[in-house]
Scaffold this motif. Structure first.
Motif, PDB file in Angstrom:
ATOM      1  N   LEU A  70      16.935  54.010  60.456  1.00 26.87           N
ATOM      2  CA  LEU A  70      17.467  52.978  59.551  1.00 26.87           C
ATOM      3  C   LEU A  70      17.934  53.612  58.252  1.00 26.87           C
ATOM      4  O   LEU A  70      17.210  54.395  57.627  1.00 26.87           O
ATOM      5  CB  LEU A  70      16.389  51.944  59.244  1.00 26.87           C
ATOM      6  CG  LEU A  70      16.776  50.821  58.265  1.00 26.87           C
ATOM      7  CD1 LEU A  70      17.851  49.922  58.860  1.00 26.87           C
ATOM      8  CD2 LEU A  70      15.547  50.002  57.878  1.00 26.87           C
ATOM      9  N   LEU A  71      19.152  53.272  57.849  1.00 26.96           N
ATOM     10  CA  LEU A  71      19.692  53.679  56.551  1.00 26.96           C
ATOM     11  C   LEU A  71      19.622  52.487  55.611  1.00 26.96           C
ATOM     12  O   LEU A  71      20.186  51.427  55.905  1.00 26.96           O
ATOM     13  CB  LEU A  71      21.147  54.140  56.702  1.00 26.96           C
ATOM     14  CG  LEU A  71      21.937  54.383  55.410  1.00 26.96           C
ATOM     15  CD1 LEU A  71      21.301  55.473  54.568  1.00 26.96           C
ATOM     16  CD2 LEU A  71      23.394  54.727  55.730  1.00 26.96           C
ATOM     17  N   ALA A  72      18.920  52.650  54.506  1.00 25.87           N
ATOM     18  CA  ALA A  72      18.836  51.614  53.474  1.00 25.87           C
ATOM     19  C   ALA A  72      19.534  52.153  52.237  1.00 25.87           C
ATOM     20  O   ALA A  72      19.026  53.059  51.570  1.00 25.87           O
ATOM     21  CB  ALA A  72      17.383  51.276  53.168  1.00 25.87           C
ATOM     22  N   VAL A  73      20.703  51.616  51.933  1.00 29.42           N
ATOM     23  CA  VAL A  73      21.507  52.138  50.825  1.00 29.42           C
ATOM     24  C   VAL A  73      21.956  50.977  49.944  1.00 29.42           C
ATOM     25  O   VAL A  73      22.268  49.892  50.439  1.00 29.42           O
ATOM     26  CB  VAL A  73      22.713  52.946  51.346  1.00 29.42           C
ATOM     27  CG1 VAL A  73      23.631  52.087  52.189  1.00 29.42           C
ATOM     28  CG2 VAL A  73      23.485  53.594  50.205  1.00 29.42           C
ATOM     29  N   GLN A  74      21.943  51.207  48.651  1.00 29.98           N
ATOM     30  CA  GLN A  74      22.375  50.180  47.693  1.00 29.98           C
ATOM     31  C   GLN A  74      23.511  50.731  46.849  1.00 29.98           C
ATOM     32  O   GLN A  74      23.409  51.836  46.294  1.00 29.98           O
ATOM     33  CB  GLN A  74      21.193  49.777  46.790  1.00 29.98           C
ATOM     34  CG  GLN A  74      21.546  48.777  45.699  1.00 29.98           C
ATOM     35  CD  GLN A  74      21.950  49.459  44.389  1.00 29.98           C
ATOM     36  OE1 GLN A  74      21.558  50.595  44.134  1.00 29.98           O
ATOM     37  NE2 GLN A  74      22.725  48.775  43.576  1.00 29.98           N
ATOM     38  N   VAL A  75      24.610  49.980  46.788  1.00 30.56           N
ATOM     39  CA  VAL A  75      25.736  50.346  45.928  1.00 30.56           C
ATOM     40  C   VAL A  75      26.455  49.049  45.549  1.00 30.56           C
ATOM     41  O   VAL A  75      26.622  48.162  46.391  1.00 30.56           O
ATOM     42  CB  VAL A  75      26.695  51.327  46.638  1.00 30.56           C
ATOM     43  CG1 VAL A  75      27.263  50.737  47.913  1.00 30.56           C
ATOM     44  CG2 VAL A  75      27.806  51.791  45.713  1.00 30.56           C
ATOM     45  N   PRO A  76      26.833  48.868  44.287  1.00 35.27           N
ATOM     46  CA  PRO A  76      27.513  47.623  43.902  1.00 35.27           C
ATOM     47  C   PRO A  76      28.899  47.525  44.518  1.00 35.27           C
ATOM     48  O   PRO A  76      29.579  48.541  44.704  1.00 35.27           O
ATOM     49  CB  PRO A  76      27.590  47.713  42.376  1.00 35.27           C
ATOM     50  CG  PRO A  76      27.459  49.164  42.057  1.00 35.27           C
ATOM     51  CD  PRO A  76      26.603  49.751  43.125  1.00 35.27           C
ATOM     52  N   SER A  77      29.298  46.311  44.835  1.00 38.87           N
ATOM     53  CA  SER A  77      30.630  46.084  45.389  1.00 38.87           C
ATOM     54  C   SER A  77      31.645  45.692  44.325  1.00 38.87           C
ATOM     55  O   SER A  77      32.844  45.680  44.596  1.00 38.87           O
ATOM     56  CB  SER A  77      30.570  44.995  46.470  1.00 38.87           C
ATOM     57  OG  SER A  77      30.066  43.795  45.911  1.00 38.87           O
ATOM     58  N   ARG A  78      31.174  45.382  43.126  1.00 42.26           N
ATOM     59  CA  ARG A  78      32.100  45.073  42.031  1.00 42.26           C
ATOM     60  C   ARG A  78      31.411  45.353  40.697  1.00 42.26           C
ATOM     61  O   ARG A  78      30.187  45.342  40.602  1.00 42.26           O
ATOM     62  CB  ARG A  78      32.554  43.618  42.089  1.00 42.26           C
ATOM     63  CG  ARG A  78      31.435  42.601  41.944  1.00 42.26           C
ATOM     64  CD  ARG A  78      31.978  41.182  42.030  1.00 42.26           C
ATOM     65  NE  ARG A  78      32.582  40.922  43.307  1.00 42.26           N
ATOM     66  CZ  ARG A  78      31.899  40.539  44.387  1.00 42.26           C
ATOM     67  NH1 ARG A  78      30.579  40.379  44.317  1.00 42.26           N
ATOM     68  NH2 ARG A  78      32.500  40.312  45.517  1.00 42.26           N
TER      69      ARG A  78
ATOM     70  N   ALA B  64      30.106  53.097  39.476  1.00 38.54           N
ATOM     71  CA  ALA B  64      31.278  52.836  40.315  1.00 38.54           C
ATOM     72  C   ALA B  64      30.914  51.761  41.325  1.00 38.54           C
ATOM     73  O   ALA B  64      29.741  51.435  41.510  1.00 38.54           O
ATOM     74  CB  ALA B  64      31.718  54.117  41.018  1.00 38.54           C
ATOM     75  N   ALA B  65      31.914  51.212  41.961  1.00 39.60           N
ATOM     76  CA  ALA B  65      31.707  50.186  42.986  1.00 39.60           C
ATOM     77  C   ALA B  65      32.487  50.577  44.238  1.00 39.60           C
ATOM     78  O   ALA B  65      33.511  51.265  44.171  1.00 39.60           O
ATOM     79  CB  ALA B  65      32.170  48.829  42.482  1.00 39.60           C
ATOM     80  N   LEU B  66      31.978  50.156  45.390  1.00 36.42           N
ATOM     81  CA  LEU B  66      32.662  50.369  46.664  1.00 36.42           C
ATOM     82  C   LEU B  66      32.679  49.060  47.442  1.00 36.42           C
ATOM     83  O   LEU B  66      31.676  48.348  47.488  1.00 36.42           O
ATOM     84  CB  LEU B  66      31.934  51.429  47.499  1.00 36.42           C
ATOM     85  CG  LEU B  66      32.063  52.890  47.063  1.00 36.42           C
ATOM     86  CD1 LEU B  66      31.140  53.761  47.905  1.00 36.42           C
ATOM     87  CD2 LEU B  66      33.504  53.370  47.187  1.00 36.42           C
ATOM     88  N   GLY B  67      33.815  48.767  48.059  1.00 35.72           N
ATOM     89  CA  GLY B  67      33.913  47.572  48.882  1.00 35.72           C
ATOM     90  C   GLY B  67      33.106  47.717  50.167  1.00 35.72           C
ATOM     91  O   GLY B  67      32.889  48.820  50.668  1.00 35.72           O
ATOM     92  N   ARG B  68      32.664  46.590  50.703  1.00 36.38           N
ATOM     93  CA  ARG B  68      31.833  46.618  51.901  1.00 36.38           C
ATOM     94  C   ARG B  68      32.540  47.298  53.074  1.00 36.38           C
ATOM     95  O   ARG B  68      31.924  48.060  53.820  1.00 36.38           O
ATOM     96  CB  ARG B  68      31.437  45.188  52.278  1.00 36.38           C
ATOM     97  CG  ARG B  68      30.620  45.106  53.552  1.00 36.38           C
ATOM     98  CD  ARG B  68      30.028  43.735  53.756  1.00 36.38           C
ATOM     99  NE  ARG B  68      29.291  43.673  55.010  1.00 36.38           N
ATOM    100  CZ  ARG B  68      28.405  42.732  55.298  1.00 36.38           C
ATOM    101  NH1 ARG B  68      28.156  41.788  54.424  1.00 36.38           N
ATOM    102  NH2 ARG B  68      27.778  42.737  56.449  1.00 36.38           N
ATOM    103  N   ALA B  69      33.827  47.031  53.249  1.00 36.88           N
ATOM    104  CA  ALA B  69      34.556  47.636  54.372  1.00 36.88           C
ATOM    105  C   ALA B  69      34.559  49.156  54.262  1.00 36.88           C
ATOM    106  O   ALA B  69      34.412  49.864  55.268  1.00 36.88           O
ATOM    107  CB  ALA B  69      35.984  47.097  54.425  1.00 36.88           C
TER     108      ALA B  69
END
Length: 226
Positions: A162-170, A209-214
């Motif tokens: 399982l990969l549990a990663v958190q990064v904002p999308s905006r 920074a932010a990354l989109g879900r796709a």
């Protein structure tokens, strides 16, 4: 991560490791400049990991409980907490100073190891049942490096892991401007001491920074996960 980017990130986090390591890891109000009580600080990690593992159990993952990785471990707040759930836990961080703090603060947790690392690409493939990356990817210097990090983390998973990663999308427009981190880097380049920047001017080099879900999902797929 390119050698130049790795060196820059390492230098910035070495500044923070020397100035205020617990606050740099978890910036709660009122805890700046040594305001964290270590017991309370590590208790937040235990609470977070309990919630994480309950969510993992609802997914039926990971299948094994042998090895866990805490990527961007800082002083080992989450690495220590993972030790209650896995036989061995590895914390890695770009900052040698943070790793030294982690080893000192977690000396009694024999199932935890800590080592410096420059990028996720250095991780061994298919080595971990759980890969945890909390509030790290958003601090990398560019989009390509952020996506490459996610791919490297996914490759490090064992089958059934399982990969549990958190990064904002905006991010808000103020966050996107990155005024203080940019100014910090300029002034450090001119030779201004980090203590003056951090304590007198209230600056840190921590970028966001932010990354989109796709984009996140595609990067993880490239690493062989879903």
């Amino acid at each position: 991560m390119s050698p130049a980017s790795a060196a820059r990130a390492r230098a910035e986090w070495e500044d923070l490791a020397g100035l205020d390591p617990l606050f740099a890891v978890l910036s709660h109000p009122g805890t700046r400049d040594g305001g964290w009580d270590p017991a309370s600080f590590f208790a937040t990690g235990e609470a977070y990991v309990r919630t994480l593992m309950a969510r993992a159990a609802s997914l039926g993952l990971p299948h094994g409980r042998e090895a866990a990785l805490d990527f961007g471990c800082g002083v080992g707040r989450l690495t220590r907490a993972l030790a209650a759930h896995f036989a061995s836990c590895l914390g890695v961080d770009v900052s040698r100073g943070m790793i030294e703090h982690a080893r000192r603060l977690n000396a009694g947790w024999t199932s935890c190891r800590f080592q410096p690392i420059d990028a996720a690409a250095e991780l061994p493939a298919s080595a971990f049942d759980l890969v945890l990356c909390k509030a790290v990817v958003q601090h990398l210097s560019g989009r390509d490096e952020q996506l490459a990090c996610l791919t490297g983390l996914a490759r490090a998973l064992r089958p059934g892991g399982l990969l549990a990663v958190q990064v904002p999308s905006r991010l808000s427009w103020r966050r996107r401007l990155q005024i203080l981190p940019r100014l910090y880097r300029v002034l450090r380049g001119l030779g201004v001491e980090p203590k003056a920047l951090y304590r007198r001017l209230g600056m840190t080099p921590i970028r966001m920074a932010a990354l989109g879900r796709a984009d996140v999902e595609e990067a993880i797929r490239r690493g062989g996960a879903r």
